[in-house]
Design an enzyme around this catalytic site. Sequence first.
Site, short mmCIF file in Angstrom:
data_model
loop_
_atom_site.label_atom_id
_atom_site.label_comp_id
_atom_site.label_asym_id
_atom_site.label_seq_id
_atom_site.Cartn_x
_atom_site.Cartn_y
_atom_site.Cartn_z
N GLY A 1 -2.26 4.06 1.54
CA GLY A 1 -1.16 3.22 0.85
C GLY A 1 -0.03 3.95 -0.23
N HIS A 2 -0.93 4.32 -1.33
CA HIS A 2 -0.66 4.80 -2.25
C HIS A 2 -0.43 6.27 -2.01
CE1 HIS A 2 -4.35 1.93 -3.82
NE2 HIS A 2 -3.51 1.85 -4.48
N GLY B 1 -5.80 3.08 -8.81
CA GLY B 1 -7.00 3.85 -8.62
C GLY B 1 -7.80 3.58 -7.37
N LYS C 1 3.56 -4.30 0.33
CA LYS C 1 2.74 -5.02 0.40
C LYS C 1 2.32 -5.79 -0.96
CE LYS C 1 -2.09 -4.92 -0.46
NZ LYS C 1 -1.99 -6.07 -1.06
N LEU D 1 -7.78 5.39 -3.79
CA LEU D 1 -6.30 5.36 -3.67
C LEU D 1 -6.60 5.52 -2.12
CD1 LEU D 1 -4.71 8.40 -5.77
CD2 LEU D 1 -4.70 5.87 -5.61
#
Length: 289
Positions: free
Chosen positions: A36-37, A31, A149, A33
């Site tokens: 990147g997500h 979560g 990452k 978010l």
Amino acid sequence: MKVVRAAAELRSVLEAPKRAARSVGLVPTMGALHEGHLSLVREARRSNDTVVVSIFVNPLQFGPSEDFRSYPRDEAADVVAADAEGVDLVFAPSVDEMYPPGRSTIVGSGPLGTVLEGASRPGHFDGVCTVVAKLFNLVEPDVAYFGQKDVQQVAVIKRMVTDLSYRVRVVVCPTVREKDGLALSSRNSYLSSEERQRARALFRALDAGRRSIATGENGRVAEVAMADVVAAEKGVELDYARAVEPESFDEPHPDGPVLLVIAASVGQTRLIDNLHVDPRDDRSARVVS
Ligand code: PAF
């Protein structure tokens, strides 16, 4: 978009797409978010019929003195963001749903889970493997998406997929960075504005390591170059800055590709980052992720 909390409901909702042989892409997250997500979600959306995003802050991957309780949580905002990206299903289970009382099985991450991040955070990768294995068992995705990452996490998960014969393809998406190079992370939200400036030292260190390798120096010299950048930044404490072989995380081969990995605390916030450098490739003279 559906938000599902129970494993049984998740399985039943996914029955129809599976029967119709529709491909399922899974983006596992904790979560909070960020872009990147969302880059993982977009990649999953481009390539799959059904996209599942899991949101679960996994207690098993936090050490006793780590930030499990304070880890950023904003499920309402996450659901809005997932919906806007065309996600079909958000799986947001409770801890009890994921780990029923009496749970005792742990998926071990092996030797790769004990170096670097694993040495600094004992048990972390066993927690990651356990929750990701459970998510793979529940969702049975065709493809799962992870960010570069967390490069060691990716290596550990790929190993697990091979070792435990999961029928899932692991796709790794590039690190998304702020303009000044800082890698996006949910933990960046802990940084004060002064710490945020200091946090640039991680990427500057990687860049110093990259320049070192690109000019023909070996991994040891690159490690010193990275450590020097961090040492010069007040309020940033280096955990490790290493140059390793990208698959095994052992010593890099002479003239072979190098993975630069760094972990440092900026105030109370522990951040990680990494950069691939290939001395045989002209393009490694620039930032690649
Ligand atoms: O990278 C993360 O956010 C987590 O480690 C993961 C893969 C969702 C497992 O909890």
